[in-house]
Motif scaffolding. Sequence first.
Motif, short mmCIF file in Angstrom:
data_model
loop_
_atom_site.label_atom_id
_atom_site.label_comp_id
_atom_site.label_asym_id
_atom_site.label_seq_id
_atom_site.Cartn_x
_atom_site.Cartn_y
_atom_site.Cartn_z
N TYR A 242 0.85 -1.18 0.00
CA TYR A 242 0.00 0.00 0.00
C TYR A 242 0.89 1.24 0.00
N GLU A 243 1.12 1.75 -1.19
CA GLU A 243 2.03 2.88 -1.36
C GLU A 243 1.30 4.21 -1.13
N VAL A 244 1.93 5.05 -0.34
CA VAL A 244 1.37 6.37 -0.01
C VAL A 244 2.46 7.41 -0.19
N ASP A 245 2.12 8.51 -0.85
CA ASP A 245 3.13 9.54 -1.12
C ASP A 245 3.63 10.20 0.16
N ASN A 246 2.71 10.65 0.99
CA ASN A 246 3.10 11.39 2.19
C ASN A 246 2.33 10.86 3.41
N PRO A 247 2.77 9.75 3.98
CA PRO A 247 2.04 9.20 5.13
C PRO A 247 1.97 10.23 6.27
N GLY A 248 0.75 10.52 6.73
CA GLY A 248 0.60 11.59 7.71
C GLY A 248 -0.29 11.23 8.88
N ALA A 249 -0.32 9.96 9.25
CA ALA A 249 -1.19 9.53 10.36
C ALA A 249 -0.84 10.24 11.66
N GLU A 250 0.43 10.54 11.87
CA GLU A 250 0.83 11.22 13.10
C GLU A 250 0.17 12.60 13.20
N ASN A 251 0.16 13.34 12.09
CA ASN A 251 -0.47 14.66 12.09
C ASN A 251 -1.99 14.57 12.25
N PHE A 252 -2.58 13.58 11.62
CA PHE A 252 -4.03 13.41 11.71
C PHE A 252 -4.44 13.05 13.14
N LEU A 253 -3.64 12.21 13.79
CA LEU A 253 -3.93 11.85 15.17
C LEU A 253 -3.75 13.07 16.08
N SER A 254 -2.78 13.91 15.78
CA SER A 254 -2.59 15.15 16.54
C SER A 254 -3.78 16.09 16.35
N PHE A 255 -4.29 16.15 15.13
CA PHE A 255 -5.50 16.95 14.87
C PHE A 255 -6.66 16.46 15.73
N ILE A 256 -6.87 15.16 15.76
CA ILE A 256 -7.97 14.61 16.55
C ILE A 256 -7.77 14.89 18.04
N GLY A 257 -6.56 14.62 18.53
CA GLY A 257 -6.31 14.75 19.95
C GLY A 257 -6.16 16.18 20.45
N ASN A 258 -5.51 17.04 19.66
CA ASN A 258 -5.19 18.39 20.12
C ASN A 258 -6.21 19.44 19.70
N GLU A 259 -7.00 19.13 18.66
CA GLU A 259 -7.92 20.15 18.13
C GLU A 259 -9.37 19.69 18.13
N LEU A 260 -9.65 18.53 17.56
CA LEU A 260 -11.05 18.10 17.43
C LEU A 260 -11.68 17.75 18.77
N ILE A 261 -11.04 16.89 19.54
CA ILE A 261 -11.60 16.48 20.83
C ILE A 261 -11.80 17.68 21.77
N PRO A 262 -10.80 18.56 21.93
CA PRO A 262 -11.03 19.75 22.78
C PRO A 262 -12.19 20.61 22.29
N HIS A 263 -12.35 20.73 20.97
CA HIS A 263 -13.45 21.52 20.42
C HIS A 263 -14.80 20.89 20.79
N ILE A 264 -14.90 19.58 20.62
CA ILE A 264 -16.16 18.88 20.93
C ILE A 264 -16.46 18.98 22.42
N GLU A 265 -15.46 18.78 23.25
CA GLU A 265 -15.70 18.76 24.69
C GLU A 265 -15.92 20.17 25.26
N LYS A 266 -15.50 21.18 24.55
CA LYS A 266 -15.76 22.57 24.97
C LYS A 266 -17.16 23.00 24.59
N ASN A 267 -17.64 22.54 23.45
CA ASN A 267 -18.89 23.07 22.89
C ASN A 267 -20.11 22.17 23.07
N TYR A 268 -19.89 20.94 23.52
CA TYR A 268 -21.01 20.01 23.68
C TYR A 268 -20.93 19.34 25.05
N ARG A 269 -22.07 18.86 25.53
CA ARG A 269 -22.13 18.26 26.87
C ARG A 269 -21.67 16.81 26.80
N THR A 270 -20.39 16.64 26.93
CA THR A 270 -19.81 15.29 26.90
C THR A 270 -19.50 14.84 28.32
#
Length: 253
Positions: free
Chosen positions: A96-124
Amino acid sequence: MNSTLGFSQDVNIKIGIKDSIQSKNLNENRAFIINLPKDYETSNKTYPVLYVLDGLQSNLIEAINVTNKLRTEMIIVAIPNTDRNRDIMPLSTPTYEVDNPGAENFLSFIGNELIPHIEKNYRTNGTRTIRGRSLSGLFVMYAFLVKPELFDNYIGNSAGWYADMDYYFGTLTDKSFKNKDQFIGKMLFVANSLADPFDPKKEVHTAMLEFSKKVKSELGARLSFKYVTYDNYGHVPYPSFYDGLKYVLNNNE
């Protein structure tokens, strides 16, 4: 035509709320869709969150149906792809060839940006589940090994890796399992089909059998883990999402 358009808009509103973040980790705007429990607006309750990768509308509808069948109330966050291969894959191999593997950045987006946004704006309530299918199921495995603290529950349907990825995930697993206590209380459900046309040599299944042995021998009872196979389904076995969410909701059922 206007009535058709109005109907379409009404359906979209019921399915979810569109939201987005300008991501510094990914250097792009990332949209996502949030489905709230039916009683969200009239209650003061807090809710667990289910993060759905490959967040197409069809996969969001599937998640809504599964949670309804299980009679569980969850905030569902569907994350559509912009560049699936880049975001999901942590490496590139001949299989499975990928030009620019970026799972590390995507996981950082989820952990550092998406989850804090959801937990700040919704009743979790702080309980988080992530679900991936096929290639995003591999990402669930990656996230489990790299950032086990990020989620409480991990569900990977048609998840695992091919033989030429063993060196990477084997090393990652050994490194991750040295810190055994970070897995205490975690839940991991992995499912594959024994008739998967994308795994004709059963390389992924074999890798998951070996991974299962390591989980049991290295982590033992620190976490709840289940590896399930299906005989009569193809890629991404139809019952596997329902079975996975039921498993994590009912702990060690």
